[in-house]
Design a protein around this motif. Structure first.
Motif, PDB file in Angstrom:
ATOM      1  N   GLU A 115      67.414  11.456  36.587  1.00 16.50           N
ATOM      2  CA  GLU A 115      68.802  11.511  37.029  1.00 16.50           C
ATOM      3  C   GLU A 115      69.115  12.917  37.540  1.00 16.50           C
ATOM      4  O   GLU A 115      68.505  13.901  37.111  1.00 16.50           O
ATOM      5  N   SER A 116      70.093  12.992  38.454  1.00 21.73           N
ATOM      6  CA  SER A 116      70.499  14.287  38.981  1.00 21.73           C
ATOM      7  C   SER A 116      72.001  14.269  39.206  1.00 21.73           C
ATOM      8  O   SER A 116      72.674  13.266  38.958  1.00 21.73           O
ATOM      9  N   ASN A 117      72.510  15.380  39.746  1.00 22.96           N
ATOM     10  CA  ASN A 117      73.930  15.487  40.047  1.00 22.96           C
ATOM     11  C   ASN A 117      74.218  15.153  41.512  1.00 22.96           C
ATOM     12  O   ASN A 117      75.299  15.414  42.019  1.00 22.96           O
ATOM     13  N   ALA A 118      73.236  14.573  42.191  1.00 24.81           N
ATOM     14  CA  ALA A 118      73.410  14.163  43.580  1.00 24.81           C
ATOM     15  C   ALA A 118      74.162  12.839  43.638  1.00 24.81           C
ATOM     16  O   ALA A 118      74.566  12.279  42.608  1.00 24.81           O
ATOM     17  N   SER A 119      74.344  12.314  44.842  1.00 26.45           N
ATOM     18  CA  SER A 119      75.009  11.024  45.017  1.00 26.45           C
ATOM     19  C   SER A 119      74.226   9.937  44.301  1.00 26.45           C
ATOM     20  O   SER A 119      73.058   9.692  44.614  1.00 26.45           O
ATOM     21  N   LYS A 120      74.843   9.273  43.330  1.00 27.30           N
ATOM     22  CA  LYS A 120      74.134   8.265  42.543  1.00 27.30           C
ATOM     23  C   LYS A 120      73.842   7.011  43.350  1.00 27.30           C
ATOM     24  O   LYS A 120      72.760   6.431  43.258  1.00 27.30           O
ATOM     25  N   SER A 121      74.808   6.573  44.143  1.00 30.66           N
ATOM     26  CA  SER A 121      74.586   5.344  44.914  1.00 30.66           C
ATOM     27  C   SER A 121      73.497   5.552  45.958  1.00 30.66           C
ATOM     28  O   SER A 121      72.658   4.667  46.178  1.00 30.66           O
ATOM     29  N   GLY A 122      73.494   6.727  46.609  1.00 32.58           N
ATOM     30  CA  GLY A 122      72.469   7.013  47.601  1.00 32.58           C
ATOM     31  C   GLY A 122      71.088   7.069  46.973  1.00 32.58           C
ATOM     32  O   GLY A 122      70.115   6.525  47.512  1.00 32.58           O
ATOM     33  N   ARG A 123      70.991   7.725  45.812  1.00 31.61           N
ATOM     34  CA  ARG A 123      69.720   7.817  45.090  1.00 31.61           C
ATOM     35  C   ARG A 123      69.210   6.435  44.713  1.00 31.61           C
ATOM     36  O   ARG A 123      68.037   6.094  44.928  1.00 31.61           O
ATOM     37  N   ASP A 124      70.085   5.616  44.144  1.00 27.36           N
ATOM     38  CA  ASP A 124      69.667   4.281  43.713  1.00 27.36           C
ATOM     39  C   ASP A 124      69.237   3.421  44.888  1.00 27.36           C
ATOM     40  O   ASP A 124      68.298   2.618  44.780  1.00 27.36           O
ATOM     41  N   ARG A 125      69.907   3.575  46.025  1.00 23.23           N
ATOM     42  CA  ARG A 125      69.571   2.787  47.209  1.00 23.23           C
ATOM     43  C   ARG A 125      68.162   3.127  47.702  1.00 23.23           C
ATOM     44  O   ARG A 125      67.393   2.245  48.075  1.00 23.23           O
ATOM     45  N   VAL A 126      67.816   4.405  47.679  1.00 29.24           N
ATOM     46  CA  VAL A 126      66.496   4.836  48.132  1.00 29.24           C
ATOM     47  C   VAL A 126      65.407   4.339  47.181  1.00 29.24           C
ATOM     48  O   VAL A 126      64.357   3.850  47.611  1.00 29.24           O
ATOM     49  N   LEU A 177      67.297  11.984  46.794  1.00 30.65           N
ATOM     50  CA  LEU A 177      66.951  11.703  45.396  1.00 30.65           C
ATOM     51  C   LEU A 177      67.477  12.764  44.436  1.00 30.65           C
ATOM     52  O   LEU A 177      67.477  12.552  43.229  1.00 30.65           O
ATOM     53  N   GLY A 178      67.902  13.917  44.969  1.00 30.98           N
ATOM     54  CA  GLY A 178      68.290  15.015  44.087  1.00 30.98           C
ATOM     55  C   GLY A 178      67.113  15.552  43.309  1.00 30.98           C
ATOM     56  O   GLY A 178      67.262  16.089  42.199  1.00 30.98           O
ATOM     57  N   HIS A 179      65.916  15.438  43.904  1.00 29.24           N
ATOM     58  CA  HIS A 179      64.685  15.813  43.195  1.00 29.24           C
ATOM     59  C   HIS A 179      63.627  16.157  44.239  1.00 29.24           C
ATOM     60  O   HIS A 179      63.422  15.406  45.200  1.00 29.24           O
ATOM     61  N   ASP A 180      62.918  17.265  44.044  1.00 26.39           N
ATOM     62  CA  ASP A 180      61.915  17.721  45.005  1.00 26.39           C
ATOM     63  C   ASP A 180      60.670  16.849  44.927  1.00 26.39           C
ATOM     64  O   ASP A 180      59.981  16.808  43.899  1.00 26.39           O
ATOM     65  N   VAL A 181      60.339  16.159  46.027  1.00 28.78           N
ATOM     66  CA  VAL A 181      59.173  15.275  46.036  1.00 28.78           C
ATOM     67  C   VAL A 181      57.933  15.965  46.590  1.00 28.78           C
ATOM     68  O   VAL A 181      56.860  15.354  46.631  1.00 28.78           O
ATOM     69  N   SER A 182      58.055  17.240  47.005  1.00 20.52           N
ATOM     70  CA  SER A 182      56.903  17.922  47.585  1.00 20.52           C
ATOM     71  C   SER A 182      55.793  18.157  46.568  1.00 20.52           C
ATOM     72  O   SER A 182      54.646  18.432  46.933  1.00 20.52           O
ATOM     73  N   GLN A 183      56.120  18.046  45.280  1.00 18.00           N
ATOM     74  CA  GLN A 183      55.132  18.257  44.219  1.00 18.00           C
ATOM     75  C   GLN A 183      54.204  17.065  44.031  1.00 18.00           C
ATOM     76  O   GLN A 183      53.211  17.142  43.307  1.00 18.00           O
ATOM     77  N   TYR A 184      54.500  15.941  44.681  1.00 21.36           N
ATOM     78  CA  TYR A 184      53.711  14.720  44.498  1.00 21.36           C
ATOM     79  C   TYR A 184      52.800  14.463  45.692  1.00 21.36           C
ATOM     80  O   TYR A 184      53.006  14.979  46.790  1.00 21.36           O
ATOM     81  N   ASP A 185      51.802  13.618  45.472  1.00 18.59           N
ATOM     82  CA  ASP A 185      50.936  13.142  46.544  1.00 18.59           C
ATOM     83  C   ASP A 185      51.771  12.255  47.467  1.00 18.59           C
ATOM     84  O   ASP A 185      52.263  11.210  47.044  1.00 18.59           O
ATOM     85  N   GLU A 186      51.917  12.666  48.732  1.00 26.53           N
ATOM     86  CA  GLU A 186      52.814  11.939  49.622  1.00 26.53           C
ATOM     87  C   GLU A 186      52.300  10.555  49.994  1.00 26.53           C
ATOM     88  O   GLU A 186      53.059   9.721  50.477  1.00 26.53           O
ATOM     89  N   THR A 187      51.021  10.296  49.751  1.00 26.88           N
ATOM     90  CA  THR A 187      50.480   8.961  50.053  1.00 26.88           C
ATOM     91  C   THR A 187      50.617   8.008  48.873  1.00 26.88           C
ATOM     92  O   THR A 187      50.299   6.816  48.995  1.00 26.88           O
TER      93      THR A 187
END
Length: 437
Positions: A324-335, A306-316
């Protein structure tokens, strides 16, 4: 009605739990003898090519996550593949190499050398790096912006093409009597000067046997699709359903036509194959694989995707809106699409993508063949890039069970017919471009 034969490529397993599966070799990716066996087994199964993914850094993840995965140790493709060329005869050898952290001259020389060493079996998977740790390994604080990476990649590809045109086929006369080693009229100076590169040439290795290695590309963003249409001959793609795959197939062929490339591209979706003697047995194997994935490693993998840290959220909780980030856009959108489609919590999504989030074929050999045939005959794929459940067992099962059924149905060759990777794929030799050099 069948429209020919499938193209089969293969890569080592990417499932994060595969290295822990009973009977698997934990060091498979970093062990030359195992990789040699892998390539030779694929060749026995008449596969077209072996594809080696690669990055120029370990992934950006906490140490506790890194120690749970096998991805920190893999062999350099352009060191490994020449060695594999010496112990195989037919299979294509595809190296992943970045246009962001390489220079065209060096890479063109290495790939041309691989093509000569392998007698015409080299392929290049053109990528633009998205792992932030790669930037740090090359003196940069962050990656080049996404669109800028693709502009650099397009020029990089053009320079590579020009360098591979440095010599005509019969330029090296090596006439002992006259003392003439090469004909200077058949040497061509590139003298490229562009926004990103200034490269004189010529290449100091003779012309590749295939004129140029087979060009592979996997970008699915708008910029990625366009560079693939303009440069590639084989397109890797991640698809999950037939309708989406058919739309992608049609779009890419149309783009290639518009780019003045009338020959059809080979569209090759990735597929994760899990085989069993019954559907239930294969499904249980899939569940067992997923249970072997560590949650910390999964969450780190999701953050990278996602190009974004998800550890800050409730994982459940469900996945929130991700900036948006500078990571792979297609991979991010697919997830993100997968999370919405299946209403997955963050931890469920992490476990899913760490196992594999693309096309899966889980079942008996006959069931897998029927799915492949359906996609192939309905304009969704020209073949598949196979990822195996575990190694070495997964590839042995595929070659022993799936390959004979594909051959029985006329969907796969019984033996290699061409002399080069390009010939076995049914791809034309690129026209000469000496006039532009």
């Amino acid at each position: 009605m069948s429209r020919g034969q499938l193209t089969l490529l293969a890569m080592p397993s990417i499932h994060a739990g595969a290295w822990r599966y009973p009977g698997a070799r934990p060091d498979f990716h970093a062990n030359f003898e195992q990789m040699k066996w892998f390539a030779q087994t694929l060749e026995q199964g008449c596969f077209d090519g072996l594809f080696l993914p690669d990055t120029l850094a370990i992934r950006a993840a906490p140490l506790e996550a890194l120690i749970k995965g096998h991805s920190v140790s893999t062999l350099d493709p352009l060191t490994l593949l020449p060695a594999l060329a010496a112990v195989t005869q037919h299979i294509g050898l595809i190296a992943t190499a970045s246009t962001t952290y390489n220079e065209p001259y060096t890479l063109a020389r290495r790939l041309a050398s691989l093509d000569v060493i392998s007698n015409g079996r080299a392929g290049w998977n053109l990528v633009t790096s998205s792992n932030p740790n790669e930037a740090a390994n090359f003196g940069a604080e962050q990656h080049m912006e996404h669109s800028a990476r693709y502009l650099r990649a397009r020029e990089f590809s053009s320079v590579m093409d020009g360098l591979w045109e440095s010599w005509e086929e019969d330029a090296f006369c090596r006439d002992v009597q006259t003392g003439c080693y090469f004909d200077p009229e058949k040497m061509h100076i590139l003298d490229h000067k562009g926004p990103h590169f200034s490269v004189r040439g010529p290449l100091n290795v003779e012309r590749p046997i295939q004129s140029r290695p087979v060009i592979v590309q996997a970008g699915a963003s708008e910029a990625g699709r366009q560079i693939a249409a303009e440069t590639a001959e084989v397109i890797f793609t991640y698809q999950t359903d037939l309708d989406g795959a058919q739309r992608f197939y049609t779009d890419m062929q149309s783009r290639a036509q518009a780019a003045g490339r009338p020959h059809k591209l080979k569209i090759i979706p990735a597929v994760f194959v899990v085989l069993g003697d019954s559907l239930e047995q294969a499904q249980e194997k899939r569940r067992q694989l997923d249970q072997l994935v560590d949650d910390a490693s999964s969450l780190a993998t999701l953050s990278i995707a996602l190009g974004h840290d998800v550890s800050q959220y409730d994982e459940t909780a469900p996945l929130p809106d991700i900036p948006e980030s500078n990571a792979s856009k297609s991979g991010r959108d697919r997830v993100i699409e997968l999370a919405k489609k299946e209403e997955l919590s963050i931890i469920a999504l992490a476990r899913r993508i760490c196992g594999y989030q693309g096309l899966e074929m889980v079942g008996t050999a006959t069931m897998v063949v029927e799915q492949m045939q359906h996609w192939f005959e309905n304009g969704a794929a020209d073949g598949f890039n196979i990822m195996f459940s575990h190694l070495p067992g997964g590839v042995s099962e595929f070659v022993e069970q799936v390959v004979p059924e594909l051959q029985r149905r006329g969907l796969l060759r019984l033996q290699y017919e061409g002399n080069t990777f390009r010939e076995n794929l049914g791809l034309a030799t690129p026209p000469h471009g000496y006039s532009r050099c």
